[in-house]
Design a protein around this motif. Structure first.
Motif, PDB file in Angstrom:
ATOM      1  N   LYS A 271       0.832  -1.205   0.000  1.00 26.22           N
ATOM      2  CA  LYS A 271       0.000   0.000   0.000  1.00 26.22           C
ATOM      3  C   LYS A 271       0.868   1.257   0.000  1.00 26.22           C
ATOM      4  CE  LYS A 271      -4.140  -1.792   2.316  1.00 26.22           C
ATOM      5  NZ  LYS A 271      -5.034  -1.646   3.501  1.00 26.22           N
ATOM      6  N   LEU A 272       1.986   1.191   0.724  1.00 28.04           N
ATOM      7  CA  LEU A 272       2.883   2.348   0.786  1.00 28.04           C
ATOM      8  C   LEU A 272       3.468   2.655  -0.586  1.00 28.04           C
ATOM      9  CD1 LEU A 272       4.383   4.479   2.434  1.00 28.04           C
ATOM     10  CD2 LEU A 272       6.159   2.776   2.900  1.00 28.04           C
ATOM     11  N   ALA A 273       3.811   1.631  -1.349  1.00 28.54           N
ATOM     12  CA  ALA A 273       4.352   1.840  -2.698  1.00 28.54           C
ATOM     13  C   ALA A 273       3.327   2.546  -3.579  1.00 28.54           C
ATOM     14  CB  ALA A 273       4.761   0.504  -3.305  1.00 28.54           C
ATOM     15  N   GLN A 274       2.055   2.150  -3.489  1.00 28.82           N
ATOM     16  CA  GLN A 274       0.990   2.814  -4.246  1.00 28.82           C
ATOM     17  C   GLN A 274       0.821   4.258  -3.779  1.00 28.82           C
ATOM     18  OE1 GLN A 274      -2.534   0.441  -3.779  1.00 28.82           O
ATOM     19  NE2 GLN A 274      -1.681  -1.356  -4.815  1.00 28.82           N
ATOM     20  N   PHE A 275       0.895   4.468  -2.478  1.00 32.15           N
ATOM     21  CA  PHE A 275       0.750   5.809  -1.900  1.00 32.15           C
ATOM     22  C   PHE A 275       1.850   6.729  -2.424  1.00 32.15           C
ATOM     23  CE2 PHE A 275       1.515   9.071   1.206  1.00 32.15           C
ATOM     24  CZ  PHE A 275       0.264   9.396   1.722  1.00 32.15           C
ATOM     25  N   LYS A 276       3.094   6.255  -2.422  1.00 37.64           N
ATOM     26  CA  LYS A 276       4.217   7.075  -2.888  1.00 37.64           C
ATOM     27  C   LYS A 276       4.087   7.397  -4.374  1.00 37.64           C
ATOM     28  CE  LYS A 276       8.405   5.943  -1.729  1.00 37.64           C
ATOM     29  NZ  LYS A 276       8.939   7.237  -1.287  1.00 37.64           N
ATOM     30  N   ALA A 277       3.639   6.418  -5.150  1.00 36.56           N
ATOM     31  CA  ALA A 277       3.491   6.634  -6.589  1.00 36.56           C
ATOM     32  C   ALA A 277       2.436   7.685  -6.894  1.00 36.56           C
ATOM     33  CB  ALA A 277       3.130   5.310  -7.274  1.00 36.56           C
ATOM     34  N   ALA A 278       1.408   7.762  -6.058  1.00 35.53           N
ATOM     35  CA  ALA A 278       0.322   8.715  -6.282  1.00 35.53           C
ATOM     36  C   ALA A 278       0.689  10.129  -5.849  1.00 35.53           C
ATOM     37  CB  ALA A 278      -0.925   8.258  -5.525  1.00 35.53           C
ATOM     38  N   ASN A 279       1.768  10.258  -5.098  1.00 33.88           N
ATOM     39  CA  ASN A 279       2.120  11.571  -4.550  1.00 33.88           C
ATOM     40  C   ASN A 279       3.567  11.945  -4.838  1.00 33.88           C
ATOM     41  OD1 ASN A 279      -0.366  12.325  -2.778  1.00 33.88           O
ATOM     42  ND2 ASN A 279       0.059  10.199  -2.233  1.00 33.88           N
ATOM     43  N   ASN A 280       4.061  11.486  -5.947  1.00 32.43           N
ATOM     44  CA  ASN A 280       5.465  11.714  -6.289  1.00 32.43           C
ATOM     45  C   ASN A 280       5.621  12.985  -7.125  1.00 32.43           C
ATOM     46  OD1 ASN A 280       8.198  11.232  -6.428  1.00 32.43           O
ATOM     47  ND2 ASN A 280       8.028   9.881  -8.210  1.00 32.43           N
ATOM     48  N   ALA A 427       2.133  23.506   9.114  1.00 32.32           N
ATOM     49  CA  ALA A 427       2.524  22.159   9.528  1.00 32.32           C
ATOM     50  C   ALA A 427       1.465  21.128   9.183  1.00 32.32           C
ATOM     51  CB  ALA A 427       2.807  22.136  11.027  1.00 32.32           C
ATOM     52  N   GLU A 428       0.279  21.572   8.765  1.00 36.41           N
ATOM     53  CA  GLU A 428      -0.824  20.656   8.490  1.00 36.41           C
ATOM     54  C   GLU A 428      -1.260  20.647   7.034  1.00 36.41           C
ATOM     55  OE1 GLU A 428      -3.364  20.628  12.576  1.00 36.41           O
ATOM     56  OE2 GLU A 428      -3.582  22.439  11.371  1.00 36.41           O
ATOM     57  N   LEU A 429      -1.117  21.751   6.334  1.00 43.24           N
ATOM     58  CA  LEU A 429      -1.718  21.892   5.006  1.00 43.24           C
ATOM     59  C   LEU A 429      -0.954  21.191   3.895  1.00 43.24           C
ATOM     60  CD1 LEU A 429      -2.779  25.659   5.134  1.00 43.24           C
ATOM     61  CD2 LEU A 429      -4.327  23.719   4.876  1.00 43.24           C
ATOM     62  N   PHE A 430       0.336  20.927   4.092  1.00 45.46           N
ATOM     63  CA  PHE A 430       1.169  20.481   2.980  1.00 45.46           C
ATOM     64  C   PHE A 430       1.588  19.020   3.099  1.00 45.46           C
ATOM     65  CE2 PHE A 430       1.838  25.060   3.637  1.00 45.46           C
ATOM     66  CZ  PHE A 430       1.361  25.522   2.419  1.00 45.46           C
ATOM     67  N   PRO A 431       1.930  18.384   1.971  1.00 42.94           N
ATOM     68  CA  PRO A 431       2.302  16.960   1.977  1.00 42.94           C
ATOM     69  C   PRO A 431       3.583  16.720   2.769  1.00 42.94           C
ATOM     70  CG  PRO A 431       1.863  17.743  -0.258  1.00 42.94           C
ATOM     71  CD  PRO A 431       1.912  18.948   0.605  1.00 42.94           C
ATOM     72  N   THR A 432       3.757  15.485   3.216  1.00 44.15           N
ATOM     73  CA  THR A 432       4.902  15.127   4.055  1.00 44.15           C
ATOM     74  C   THR A 432       6.222  15.414   3.366  1.00 44.15           C
ATOM     75  OG1 THR A 432       3.584  13.373   5.067  1.00 44.15           O
ATOM     76  CG2 THR A 432       5.965  13.227   5.330  1.00 44.15           C
ATOM     77  N   ARG A 433       6.321  15.154   2.067  1.00 43.29           N
ATOM     78  CA  ARG A 433       7.605  15.286   1.381  1.00 43.29           C
ATOM     79  C   ARG A 433       8.081  16.730   1.294  1.00 43.29           C
ATOM     80  NH1 ARG A 433       8.443  12.600  -2.631  1.00 43.29           N
ATOM     81  NH2 ARG A 433       6.749  11.101  -2.442  1.00 43.29           N
ATOM     82  N   VAL A 434       7.179  17.713   1.451  1.00 45.40           N
ATOM     83  CA  VAL A 434       7.586  19.129   1.397  1.00 45.40           C
ATOM     84  C   VAL A 434       7.095  19.909   2.618  1.00 45.40           C
ATOM     85  CG1 VAL A 434       7.774  19.261  -1.124  1.00 45.40           C
ATOM     86  CG2 VAL A 434       5.554  19.688  -0.022  1.00 45.40           C
TER      87      VAL A 434
END
Length: 538
Positions: A271-280, A427-434
Motif C-alpha cells: 500500500k505504501l508503494a501505491q501511496f508514494k506513486a500517487a504523490n510523487n 505544519a498541516e496543510l502540505f504533503p509530508t515530502r515538502v
C-alpha cells in the motif's frame, strides 16, 4: 488508501510520549524566544557602556545603525536558518538535523556573552556575528519542531499539541524579562549608583562598571535550556510519516511507531508503494501549484503581515515604555535601574498579555478551529492598535494605565490569534515530502517582515517622537487588516488527518476542488464527492 502506521498515528490515544515530545520540542521554542527577546532588555545598557559621550546631556546611546544591527541581526540569521534547515529536514530527515539546531543555539548563546574587543565597534561586531549564527540555529527549530509535532500527533488533538509547543515561546519571553529583571536587581543591590542627572556626581558614575558582566550573563542564560534538552532530542526516533512516506520503509516506520505507541502495527509495504506513486511530485511542479499554491500564498502572506506588528511590538517595547510613562526617562535613573525598569515592564506585559494569549490558543484551537482564531486575532489586533493611534496623545498624557491595558490586549490577541495559527497551519496543510520546506518558506516570509519591523519601525520610533509612534500604530493596524483578508486563502484543518488535508490519501484538498484525480492504484476518485464524505466524517 489507509496505511496502518499512518492510521495508528491518527487514531492513537494521547499518552505520555506525546507529552514528552511537546516538552522536548517546546524547550527549543523556550530557548528561541528567550534568545530573540532578551536583547531588548539590555540594548540600552550597551549604549551607556560603550557609547557614552561626556559632552552630551543624555546617557550613552547606541547609534541607529548599531542599534538596528544588534536588535535585528538574529532575525536575519533566523530567516536564513529557516530556509536552510527546512529544506534539509525534508532531504535528510527531521531527527538528523534537529540536534544541530539546538547545539548551535547553545554554543552561540555562550559566545554572545563572551563578545570582547578593544573598541566598542569590535565588541558590537563580535556580538552581531554570534547573534547571527544564534538566529541561524533558532530558524531551524521552527520548521523541524512543527513538522515533528504534527507528524507524531493524532488528528483530534494535533492542533493543541502544535500550539502547546509554540506556547513555550510565551514562557521564554516571560523568562527573558524575569532573568534580566532579577539579575539587574541583584547587581543594583551590590552596585548602587546615582541617577544620570544627579548634580553631586559626574554623569559617568551613573553607569556601573559591573553592568558589563550583567548583560553577558543575561545572554549566556539562553544556553542551559538547550543543553538540558539535547540528550532527549537525540533519543527521539524519526517520525513515522517521514520514515514511511519519504524513506519508503514501512517496516521501520511500523517498528518505531509501534514502540512509541506500545501497539502492534502492520507494515503495509505494498500500500505504501501505491501511496508514494500517487504523490510523487516536487515543490516546483504544476501538480503542487494546482493542489497547494493558494495555501502557500495564504500561509506566507499571513505570517508576513503578522510579524511586522508582532516583532515591532516586542523589540521596540524599550522605546515605547518611557514614552507612555511605564518606566522613568533614561536621564532620571542609573544604568542598572534602567535595565530593571525596562525588564519589569516587559515581564508584566508578557505575563498579563502575551502569556495568556498563547494558552487560550492551546485550549480553544480544537474547539474554534485555526481559521476563526486567526481571523479574530488579526481583527482585534488591528482594532486595538487603531485605538492607540487615534487616542495616543490622551493615553500618553492622561491615562498611562489604559494605554498599558490596550497595549497588552494587542499582545493577547496576537497570541490568541495569528501568532499561533500561522505556525500551526503550514505544519498541516502540505504533503509530508515538502512539509518542512513549506513551513520554512512561510516562517521565512514572516521573518522578512520582522526584519523590516526591527530595522524600519525600530529606527522610526527610536527618538520617542509622539507623531512617529502614532504613525507606526496606524501602519501596524493596516498590516493586520491585510493579514485578516489573506486568511481567506487558507482552510480549516481541524479534525482531519494530514493525508486527508493534503489530498495524499487520494481524496480532495481545496486546491483541487471540483476536479477529478487518480490514485496510484488506478482508481478514479471524484474530489467533490470525496470531500463531502470527509466532512461528514469530521
Amino acid at each position: 488508501m489507509a496505511i496502518a502506521v499512518l492510521d495508528a498515528l491518527d487514531n492513537a490515544r494521547t499518552q505520555r510520549y506525546h507529552l514528552k515530545a511537546i516538552m522536548i520540542a517546546g524547550m527549543g521554542f523556550f530557548t528561541d524566544a528567550y534568545d530573540l527577546f532578551c536583547i531588548s532588555t539590555i540594548s540600552k545598557l550597551l549604549g551607556r557602556l560603550y557609547y557614552f559621550d561626556p559632552t552630551s546631556p543624555k546617557p550613552g546611546k547606541l547609534p541607529n545603525n548599531v542599534n538596528n544591527a544588534v536588535i535585528g541581526v538574529a532575525l536575519v540569521g533566523t530567516l536564513a536558518g529557516q530556509l536552510f534547515f527546512g529544506w534539509l529536514g525534508d532531504k535528510l530527515g527531521r531527527k538528523r538535523v534537529y540536534g544541530i539546531t539546538l547545539m548551535m543555539m547553545m554554543i552561540c548563546s555562550i559566545c554572545s556573552g563572551l563578545s570582547f574587543g578593544a573598541t566598542p565597534k569590535a565588541v558590537m561586531g563580535t556580538l552581531c556575528f554570534f547573534r547571527f549564527w544564534l538566529g541561524f540555529g533558532i530558524g531551524g527549530d521552527y520548521p523541524l519542531s512543527a513538522a515533528i509535532m504534527s507528524e507524531y500527533a493524532n488528528k483530534k488533538t494535533r492542533g493543541t499539541f502544535i500550539a502547546a509547543v509554540f506556547a513555550m515561546q510565551g514562557v521564554g519571553i516571560i523568562f527573558a524579562g524575569l532573568v534580566s529583571m532579577s539579575l539587574s536587581h541583584i547587581f543594583l543591590y551590590y552596585n548602587p549608583a546615582p541617577p544620570f542627572t544627579q548634580h553631586d556626581f559626574s554623569p559617568v558614575f551613573s553607569t556601573q562598571p559591573h553592568a558589563d558582566y550583567m548583560w553577558r550573563i543575561v545572554l549566556m542564560h539562553g544556553a542551559w535550556p538547550a543543553a538540558l534538552t539535547y540528550y532527549w532530542r537525540m533519543r527521539m526516533p524519526e517520525t513515522g510519516r517521514y520514515t514511511a512516506i519519504i524513506e519508503g520503509s514501512a517496516k521501520q516506520a511500523a517498528s518505531d511507531m509501534g514502540q512509541v505507541l506500545d501497539i502492534e502495527i502492520q507494515e503495509d509495504q505494498d500500500k505504501l508503494a501505491q501511496f508514494k506513486a500517487a504523490n510523487n511530485y516536487s515543490l516546483l511542479s504544476m501538480e503542487f501549484l494546482n493542489r497547494h499554491g493558494l495555501h502557500l500564498i495564504g500561509t506566507t502572506t499571513t505570517w508576513f503581515f503578522l510579524d511586522i506588528a508582532f516583532y515591532s511590538q516586542n523589540l521596540t517595547q524599550k522605546d515605547i515604555f518611557p514614552a507612555i510613562g511605564l518606566v522613568k526617562k533614561d536621564f532620571e535613573v542609573n544604568a542598572l535601574r534602567e535595565v530593571f525598569e525596562t525588564s519589569r515592564a516587559m515581564f508584566v506585559i508578557a505575563l498579563l498579555g502575551t502569556f495568556p494569549g498563547y494558552w487560550f490558543a492551546v485550549f480553544f484551537i480544537e474547539k474554534l478551529g485555526r481559521f476563526k482564531i486567526q481571523l479574530i486575532g488579526f481583527f482585534m489586533m488591528s482594532f486595538f492598535m487603531l485605538i492607540i493611534g487615534v487616542k495616543y496623545e490622551y493615553l500618553k498624557s492622561s491615562n498611562g494605565t489604559l494605554f498599558a491595558v490596550l497595549y497588552g490586549f494587542t499582545f493577547f490577541f496576537a497570541n490568541f490569534g495569528p501568532n499561533c495559527t500561522t505556525f500551526v497551519l503550514p505544519a498541516e496543510l502540505f504533503p509530508t515530502r515538502v512539509r518542512s520546506t513549506c513551513h520554512a518558506l512561510s516562517a521565512a516570509s514572516g521573518k522578512a517582515e520582522a526584519i523590516i519591523g526591527a530595522f524600519g519601525v525600530q529606527n522610526y520610533i527610536l527618538d520617542g517622537s509622539k507623531v512617529k509612534i502614532r504613525r507606526a500604530m496606524y501602519h501596524m493596524a493596516a498590516t493586520n487588516m491585510l493579514g485578516f483578508l489573506f486568511t481567506f486563502l487558507v482552510s480549516e484543518t481541524k479534525g482531519r488527518s494530514l493525508e486527508e488535508i493534503s489530498g495524499e490519501n487520494g481524496g480532495a484538498n481545496e486546491g483541487t476542488r471540483n476536479k477529478t484525480t487518480s490514485t496510484g492504484a488506478g482508481i478514479s476518485v471524484s474530489v467533490t464527492r470525496q470531500e463531502s464524505q470527509s466532512e461528514a466524517r469530521v
